[in-house]
Every structure is written in C-alpha cells, then in structure tokens.
Scaffold this active site. Structure first.
Site, PDB file in Angstrom:
ATOM      1  N   SER A 147      51.694  55.328 -19.895  1.00 57.68           N
ATOM      2  CA  SER A 147      50.667  55.274 -20.936  1.00 57.68           C
ATOM      3  C   SER A 147      50.644  53.872 -21.554  1.00 57.68           C
ATOM      4  O   SER A 147      50.484  52.890 -20.827  1.00 57.68           O
ATOM      5  CB  SER A 147      50.915  56.374 -21.972  1.00 57.68           C
ATOM      6  OG  SER A 147      49.791  56.576 -22.779  1.00 57.68           O
ATOM      7  N   ARG A 215      46.248  62.819 -34.874  1.00 55.49           N
ATOM      8  CA  ARG A 215      47.243  63.317 -33.916  1.00 55.49           C
ATOM      9  C   ARG A 215      46.727  64.545 -33.172  1.00 55.49           C
ATOM     10  O   ARG A 215      46.944  64.683 -31.961  1.00 55.49           O
ATOM     11  CB  ARG A 215      48.546  63.650 -34.639  1.00 55.49           C
ATOM     12  CG  ARG A 215      49.683  64.085 -33.716  1.00 55.49           C
ATOM     13  CD  ARG A 215      50.000  63.045 -32.690  1.00 55.49           C
ATOM     14  NE  ARG A 215      51.228  63.371 -31.956  1.00 55.49           N
ATOM     15  CZ  ARG A 215      51.659  62.706 -30.895  1.00 55.49           C
ATOM     16  NH1 ARG A 215      50.970  61.668 -30.444  1.00 55.49           N
ATOM     17  NH2 ARG A 215      52.773  63.060 -30.289  1.00 55.49           N
ATOM     18  N   ASP A 302      44.761  64.451 -15.998  1.00 56.59           N
ATOM     19  CA  ASP A 302      44.867  63.385 -16.997  1.00 56.59           C
ATOM     20  C   ASP A 302      43.463  62.911 -17.344  1.00 56.59           C
ATOM     21  O   ASP A 302      42.790  62.267 -16.537  1.00 56.59           O
ATOM     22  CB  ASP A 302      45.714  62.227 -16.463  1.00 56.59           C
ATOM     23  CG  ASP A 302      46.043  61.183 -17.523  1.00 56.59           C
ATOM     24  OD1 ASP A 302      45.337  61.127 -18.546  1.00 56.59           O
ATOM     25  OD2 ASP A 302      47.014  60.417 -17.327  1.00 56.59           O
ATOM     26  N   HIS A 331      47.972  64.293 -18.933  1.00 56.60           N
ATOM     27  CA  HIS A 331      48.538  62.974 -19.231  1.00 56.60           C
ATOM     28  C   HIS A 331      50.023  63.048 -19.568  1.00 56.60           C
ATOM     29  O   HIS A 331      50.802  62.178 -19.175  1.00 56.60           O
ATOM     30  CB  HIS A 331      47.771  62.339 -20.396  1.00 56.60           C
ATOM     31  CG  HIS A 331      48.284  60.995 -20.789  1.00 56.60           C
ATOM     32  ND1 HIS A 331      48.276  59.921 -19.922  1.00 56.60           N
ATOM     33  CD2 HIS A 331      48.827  60.545 -21.957  1.00 56.60           C
ATOM     34  CE1 HIS A 331      48.787  58.869 -20.527  1.00 56.60           C
ATOM     35  NE2 HIS A 331      49.138  59.223 -21.763  1.00 56.60           N
ATOM     36  N   ASP A 332      50.439  64.075 -20.288  1.00 56.29           N
ATOM     37  CA  ASP A 332      51.846  64.201 -20.680  1.00 56.29           C
ATOM     38  C   ASP A 332      52.770  64.513 -19.507  1.00 56.29           C
ATOM     39  O   ASP A 332      53.976  64.669 -19.709  1.00 56.29           O
ATOM     40  CB  ASP A 332      52.001  65.286 -21.754  1.00 56.29           C
ATOM     41  CG  ASP A 332      51.860  64.727 -23.160  1.00 56.29           C
ATOM     42  OD1 ASP A 332      51.642  63.510 -23.303  1.00 56.29           O
ATOM     43  OD2 ASP A 332      51.958  65.513 -24.122  1.00 56.29           O
TER      44      ASP A 332
END
Length: 353
Positions: A147, A215, A302, A331-332
C-alpha cells in the site's frame, strides 16, 4: 516450521537524528528524526520494510504486542530474522516517533500542525536513506512494502537504483488512481469539515467525529463485499444495530486512539500525489528505469490497486515478475493469510542469494 516472535534482546526500538532535511517543496527543517525498529543479526543481509497508511515502525513487535507484519517476519517466517535483519522506519510525517505535524517545533515548543511542510513519497524515501547512512548502512538486500509502503518501494528503486538487490511491491500501483484519490478526498473532507478540527488546531483526536468517518470510508475500500457478507451476514445486535455498523464504529473510535488526524491528512495527500512518472516522462518510461528485479503482488477484490494495472506495471519493468493472490480480503490481503503468499516471498528472497 514454527514461527515465533522475537524477544526483546533480538530487537532494537529507537530514533535517529538525520539533521537538516530539505523537502521536495524546497522547505527545510533543521531537526528531523525517524523512529525505527531493527530485528535480527546485525551482520546479516538487511531488508528494509515500509509501512502502510496507519502503520508504524513496529512491523515485528514483541510476543506481548505483535507487530502488524509479525506473521510475515520473524524466526522461521518467510522473511526469516535468523537469516536477515529487518529495519522499519516510521515515515517522515508520521506520528509514532518520527518528525511530523504532531511533533513540537524546536523553537516554539508547539506542535507544527499545518505549518509542517508538505510531504511526498519521495521525501519519505530520501529521509529513510539518510537515516540508513547515519546507521552506517551502505547497501541493503531488499525493500518490501504494501500500500503506502509499496509506493515507497516504487520510489526506492528509482531514487536509489543500485542501493538494493530487489524490490517487493505489494498492493500498490505506479500511481494512485482517480478512484483512490476520490476515497481519500471523502476521508479528508470528513476530517476538515468537522467543526472541532479548527483548521488543524484541534484540542484532541477524541473530539473528531470526522476522523471516525474517514476511517470508516477507508475500511469499506480495504476489504471486499464478499468478506463483509461472510463475516457479518446481516447480523443484528441486541441494540438493533447491524454488526457491520458496530464494526465500523469500533474502527472509527480505534483510529483516534492511535493516530494523529493531521498526520493522517498529510499521508493521504502524499498518496494522492504518488506517481512514478512525475518528472520522468510517464509511468511506463519510469518503470523501464528499474535496475533490479521487481516482484509485485496484487490481491483479488482490491478496489484501490487493481490487478490489471499492477500487471501492466510488471510487464514494463525490465526484470519484473508479478503474482496475483486469490483472497476475499481485498486490499487488506497483504496484512493477512500469509500462508497463501508468504512462501513466494521466501522463494524470491532465497533466489537472490
């Protein structure tokens, strides 16, 4: 093979002064320091790890408080700290010991806040290079990151092309897409439009509901719809709130306890401007300038760093090799399920000698 976290005797956690630093903008700070974690034999080949947006230097951590990449790095792990030493810096502009917006100005003894110079990915890399020089490290084995960390790896190979043997870029593209910038913009506006933000002069993170929203917006992009459905399945709590809502509320509260809002905005801005092609013609021309093997990895679902762009990047790199990982984490994926892809990292490191 069993994997264990290092003991305190295997790990150094410290800060290092790098002296005056000139940013890409031309602004200069006379006193800059970077916080770092260093794990493994000091005479072993060194791997530099670069962290993501809300990460920090504690990639490995300790048994009682494992780091964010402790499943990938450690004794017997894919990045084996019995064979390599690993160093991770908190980025310039960060808020975990490195100089950033929350740091005190040496003359006024007040936080820099928004008077802190604009930070770019290239600034982060230059600062880390200076820190390595101060530590008397003249060459490293590899640079690894995901990232925002992957963006740094991209720049490492162009700013210091012969300083390492290989680059490992996980879940990052040669530039941030408009889609990624759009979500960053939503997060930034949520913070900036919060009446308690006070143009960066807020009294405490705890006042900032906008930071919570930022967030939450980020968390929606980091993981996939498929994963959310598996994990939450429209489950209701006794309060009549859906479990996914409770989860996002928790993540919003948690970020305020461990990260500075101004630093978050500075790093979002750095991500927005990430483009290896800036002042290098275009990204494809820049990709052709890498002088070492570049191993890239994309993760299914992602939304921010799609497989097709990472594949295109890899094909433009002279010694590029790409792997796509099947996962529901999106993505994680670069932060979990190390059994799915960690061995590929181990194999490529071994092939480099």
């Amino acid at each position: 093979m069993s994997i264990q976290n290092p003991t305190a005797s295997d790990r150094t956690s410290a800060t290092i002064e790098i002296g005056p630093f000139t940013f890409e903008s031309g602004e200069q700070l006379q006193q800059v320091e970077l916080a770092y974690e260093r794990v493994g034999p000091v005479d072993a080949p060194l791997i530099l790890v670069c962290h993501a947006l809300t990460g920090n230097q504690d990639a490995v951590g300790l048994p009682e408080s494992p780091g964010w990449w402790s499943g990938l790095i450690g004794p017997g792990a894919p990045i084996d700290t019995e064979k390599y030493q690993v160093i991770t810096f908190n980025v310039l502009g960060g808020c975990h010991g490195s100089t950033g917006p929350a740091s005190l100005h040496p003359e006024t003894q007040e936080p820099y806040r928004l008077s802190f110079p604009t930070v770019t990915i290239r600034d982060m890399v230059h600062a880390q290079y200076l820190a390595l020089q101060k530590l008397d490290i003249k060459h490293i084995h590899s640079v690894v990151g995901g990232s925002l960390g992957g963006m740094q790896v991209c720049e490492w190979g162009l700013l210091y092309p012969k300083f390492m043997h290989a680059l490992f870029i996980l879940a990052a593209t040669p530039y941030l897409s408009d889609y990624g910038i759009a979500f960053n913009h939503i997060g930034a506006r949520a913070i900036q439009d919060d009446p308690f933000y006070k143009e960066g002069q807020y009294n405490s993170n705890e006042d900032l509901r906008g930071f919570e929203l930022a967030r939450m917006a980020g968390m929606v992009t980091y993981r996939s719809n498929k994963l959310f459905e598996k994990r939450f399945d429209r489950g209701l709590q006794p309060s009549s709130q859906y479990k996914i809502q409770s989860y996002l509320n928790y993540q919003g509260e948690k970020i305020k306890q461990r990260f500075d809002a101004n630093s978050y905005l500075y790093l979002l801005n750095a991500m927005n401007h990430h483009d290896i092609g800036r002042n290098r013609g275009n990204w494809k021309k820049a990709a052709q300038q890498y002088q070492v093997p570049v191993y890239s990895m994309s993760f299914e679902h992602d939304l921010l760093y799609p497989e097709d762009l990472m594949q295109q990047f890899s094909t433009n790199v002279p010694q590029g090799e790409h792997r796509h990982v099947s996962t529901d984490y999106g993505h994680d994926g670069f932060l979990v399920e190390f059994d799915r892809w960690g061995e590929w990292i181990r194999e490529k490191l071994a092939s480099l000698g």
